[in-house]
Design a protein around this motif. Structure first.
Motif, mmCIF file in Angstrom:
data_model
loop_
_atom_site.group_PDB
_atom_site.id
_atom_site.type_symbol
_atom_site.label_atom_id
_atom_site.label_comp_id
_atom_site.label_asym_id
_atom_site.label_seq_id
_atom_site.Cartn_x
_atom_site.Cartn_y
_atom_site.Cartn_z
ATOM 1 N N PRO A 79 0.813 -1.221 0.000
ATOM 2 C CA PRO A 79 0.000 0.000 0.000
ATOM 3 C C PRO A 79 0.845 1.268 0.000
ATOM 4 O O PRO A 79 0.507 2.250 -0.665
ATOM 5 C CB PRO A 79 -0.788 -0.110 1.300
ATOM 6 C CG PRO A 79 -0.787 -1.531 1.658
ATOM 7 C CD PRO A 79 0.461 -2.108 1.110
ATOM 8 N N LEU B 276 -6.563 2.241 1.837
ATOM 9 C CA LEU B 276 -7.734 2.664 1.057
ATOM 10 C C LEU B 276 -7.376 2.699 -0.431
ATOM 11 O O LEU B 276 -8.119 2.195 -1.281
ATOM 12 C CB LEU B 276 -8.195 4.049 1.531
ATOM 13 C CG LEU B 276 -9.266 4.737 0.700
ATOM 14 C CD1 LEU B 276 -10.567 3.964 0.760
ATOM 15 C CD2 LEU B 276 -9.493 6.164 1.187
ATOM 16 N N ALA B 277 -6.205 3.269 -0.733
ATOM 17 C CA ALA B 277 -5.776 3.362 -2.127
ATOM 18 C C ALA B 277 -5.595 1.977 -2.740
ATOM 19 O O ALA B 277 -6.012 1.720 -3.869
ATOM 20 C CB ALA B 277 -4.473 4.162 -2.211
ATOM 21 N N LEU C 65 2.177 1.929 -3.346
ATOM 22 C CA LEU C 65 1.081 2.381 -4.193
ATOM 23 C C LEU C 65 0.840 3.882 -4.029
ATOM 24 O O LEU C 65 0.726 4.628 -4.988
ATOM 25 C CB LEU C 65 -0.185 1.609 -3.834
ATOM 26 C CG LEU C 65 -1.370 1.902 -4.729
ATOM 27 C CD1 LEU C 65 -1.181 1.215 -6.060
ATOM 28 C CD2 LEU C 65 -2.655 1.454 -4.083
ATOM 29 N N ILE C 66 0.813 4.322 -2.777
ATOM 30 C CA ILE C 66 0.636 5.746 -2.478
ATOM 31 C C ILE C 66 1.730 6.565 -3.154
ATOM 32 O O ILE C 66 1.476 7.603 -3.756
ATOM 33 C CB ILE C 66 0.696 5.972 -0.948
ATOM 34 C CG1 ILE C 66 -0.610 5.543 -0.313
ATOM 35 C CG2 ILE C 66 0.980 7.398 -0.613
ATOM 36 C CD1 ILE C 66 -1.695 6.548 -0.498
ATOM 37 N N ILE D 83 -4.757 5.585 4.716
ATOM 38 C CA ILE D 83 -4.889 6.116 3.363
ATOM 39 C C ILE D 83 -4.336 5.137 2.337
ATOM 40 O O ILE D 83 -4.946 4.871 1.318
ATOM 41 C CB ILE D 83 -4.098 7.449 3.247
ATOM 42 C CG1 ILE D 83 -4.820 8.564 3.977
ATOM 43 C CG2 ILE D 83 -3.843 7.818 1.817
ATOM 44 C CD1 ILE D 83 -6.081 8.985 3.309
ATOM 45 N N SER D 84 -3.152 4.590 2.643
ATOM 46 C CA SER D 84 -2.510 3.747 1.643
ATOM 47 C C SER D 84 -3.311 2.460 1.457
ATOM 48 O O SER D 84 -3.396 1.927 0.349
ATOM 49 C CB SER D 84 -1.059 3.464 2.005
ATOM 50 O OG SER D 84 -0.987 2.830 3.240
ATOM 51 N N TRP E 271 -6.898 12.226 -5.142
ATOM 52 C CA TRP E 271 -5.990 11.217 -4.589
ATOM 53 C C TRP E 271 -4.526 11.520 -4.835
ATOM 54 O O TRP E 271 -3.709 11.330 -3.938
ATOM 55 C CB TRP E 271 -6.360 9.830 -5.116
ATOM 56 C CG TRP E 271 -7.596 9.321 -4.486
ATOM 57 C CD1 TRP E 271 -8.684 10.060 -4.108
ATOM 58 C CD2 TRP E 271 -7.880 7.985 -4.104
ATOM 59 N NE1 TRP E 271 -9.617 9.261 -3.533
ATOM 60 C CE2 TRP E 271 -9.158 7.972 -3.529
ATOM 61 C CE3 TRP E 271 -7.170 6.783 -4.218
ATOM 62 C CZ2 TRP E 271 -9.745 6.814 -3.050
ATOM 63 C CZ3 TRP E 271 -7.763 5.621 -3.747
ATOM 64 C CH2 TRP E 271 -9.033 5.645 -3.169
#
Lengths: 266, 259
Positions: A8, B119-120, A11-12, B116-117, A232
């Motif tokens: 994750p 969720l993404a 990804l961010i 947040i990450s 986003w």
């Protein structure tokens, strides 16, 4: 398993380089625009206020927590565990509930205002809630145990004979504190400060609930970019900036504490 | 003389800090039993808010969600974390130090970035937000804590009993189940309870990964507080405080027993 939380994050990082599409999704081209956008007085100010508030939270926790940790560490050994347990108990519980407890106390029809009015000290209720002081109270309350525990750990380890040696050599109590106690407990101070400072930056619900919507902090900014503005890429860029800041502080901490363990303490 | 003044000041100061820590919680609990709808004037003792709470289907639904999510994520996180801790204790492999550092990442990075990450990630994978995402996220943030607690227990582990079991003909699996697990069981149980309370109390990460139909109890409280302050929230908060405290104190006693 590590992939579970590394993926994750990567990804961010990726999303932060995309552009925002009209419908709130992400699209090409790749861009640095999101980071450039952050260098806007508005966002820099949000980051600055967040850091200032986190700094004050840390400073107040330190000033309140140090004497307290010292007292506990110097109390009879038989009490010590109980006293320590009493510190940890509130922080085992939900931080949201603890924030709510302060709202009950501080709001216009709250406990403090009602008591003061009944005692005739004030005629109009004070506006104690929905300002930066309230946010600060909420943050300090939530973070205090994280400061006290590392402080306690390092004060408890402190060799008392060093303090006696210092006073035998003619140092006044304040001098002993300044030149012996404080430097020797520096690792605890740094660890505690880090443990308080970092989460203070991200606790969005305390400014949300106790600051009204007046106080926008970096945590609120990120939250809003994802959930309200649906931008986003910019939200991701803000998260990356927050995380970079966090890692910077942690690295600085590791470097300083390594340095300290090797050399003479100043 | 000076000494006694100093110690009196110490007691006074320590009491003030304890007052600061406990007064808000005490008031919160006290007013959950107050008849008045305002959290201000004491008008009389009542259990009404608790009864009202029990008739509030939204709250009951959130309670069910919280318990299901906490239960499943605790079981999964405890298994994953225990295996990871045992593996990292027993084997040496390349990249162990890196893995070690990575494991602490979720403990140190801001929770909001984690939320947040995730969720993404779920959005990219087109996983709809709901029970599944909530449970996956809770497992993720609990695992590092489980590893830390189980490892602490393993630190005092005598490897020779495992070797003895193997010498006496036990297979590695039998050794693990019959020797290793029982020895570190208190650590595992304490870790499981920690994971359970972490899951039950989490606000920030759940805020991002819960779907509209899967609000947990803290999220329910969050939305209730936004609409206004009522004694019902006090009652709900009191219940959560009690449940958390009972579990944690029990876990602490287990953890302490080894010393």
């Amino acid at each position: 398993m590590v992939a579970l939380f590394l993926l994750p994050l990567l990804l961010i990082l990726g999303v932060s380089f995309f552009s925002r599409s009209t419908f709130g999704g992400i699209e090409m081209p790749l861009t640095l625009e999101n980071y450039v956008r952050f260098i806007d007085p508005l966002y820099i100010k949000i980051l600055w206020i967040s850091c200032v508030l986190a700094f004050f939270t840390t400073a107040i926790c330190l000033v309140l927590g140090y004497p307290f940790a010292y007292i506990i560490a110097r109390s009879p050994a038989s009490y010590r565990n109980i006293l320590l347990l009493l510190i940890i108990v509130p922080f085992w519980t939900n931080s949201l509930i603890r924030t709510y407890a302060w709202i009950v106390l501080l709001r216009t029809e709250g406990v403090i205002n009602t008591l003061l009015q009944q005692m005739g000290i004030i005629s109009q209720p004070l506006s104690l809630l929905y300002n930066e002081t309230a946010v600060l109270i909420g943050l300090v309350y939530t973070m205090l145990p994280f400061m006290i525990l590392p402080l306690y750990a390092s004060i408890e380890k402190l060799d008392r004979s060093l303090l006696e040696a210092s006073s035998d050599l003619g140092a006044k109590p304040l001098q002993t504190f300044w030149k012996v106690t404080l430097p020797l407990t520096a690792p605890g101070i740094m660890a505690g400060s880090l443990l308080v400072f970092i989460p203070s930056l991200g606790l969005f619900f305390i400014p949300d609930l106790m600051g009204g919507s007046k106080t926008v902090l970096i945590g609120n900014l990120i939250k809003n970019q994802f959930l309200t503005a649906r931008d986003w890429p910019f939200g991701s860029a803000s998260s990356i900036i927050l995380m970079a800041l966090t890692l910077l502080f942690i690295t600085a901490y590791i470097l300083i504490s390594k340095d300290k363990s090797g050399k003479e303490l100043m | 003389m000076r000494h006694s003044l100093g110690s009196k000041l110490s007691v006074f100061y320590a009491s003030l800090i304890y007052l600061f820590l406990y007064m808000p919680i005490a008031i919160l609990i006290l007013y959950s039993f107050n008849q008045s709808k305002l959290n201000a004037v004491w008008t009389g003792f009542t259990f009404d808010w608790y009864f009202k709470l029990m008739q509030n289907s939204d709250v009951l639904e959130a309670m069910k969600t919280s318990l299901i999510v906490a239960l499943i994520s605790t079981i999964a996180a405890t298994m994953i974390g225990t295996l990871a801790a045992v593996g990292m204790y027993r084997y040496h492999f390349r990249g162990k130090t890196a893995l070690d550092a990575m494991l602490y990442l979720p403990i140190v990075i801001p929770e909001i970035v984690m939320g947040i990450s995730m969720l993404a990630l779920f959005a990219q994978l087109k996983v709809p937000l709901g029970y599944m995402t909530l449970i996956a996220a809770h497992i993720t943030f609990s695992v590092p804590f489980v590893v830390v607690v189980v490892r602490a227990r393993l630190a005092g582990f005598d490897k020779s009993i495992e070797e003895a079991a193997m010498d006496l003909g036990a297979t590695p699996w039998q050794t693990f189940v019959k020797v290793t697990i029982p020895v570190i069981a208190p650590g595992i149980l304490a870790a499981a309870m920690l994971a359970f309370t972490l899951s039950l109390d989490d606000v920030i990460i759940s805020f991002f990964v819960a779907g509209p139909a899967s609000a947990t109890l803290p999220l329910k409280i969050f939305s209730m507080v936004k609409f206004g302050v009522t004694p019902e929230i006090n009652a709900l908060s009191t219940l959560m405080l009690v449940v958390t405290l009972v579990i944690v104190i029990f876990a602490e006693r287990l953890r302490m027993r080894k010393q």
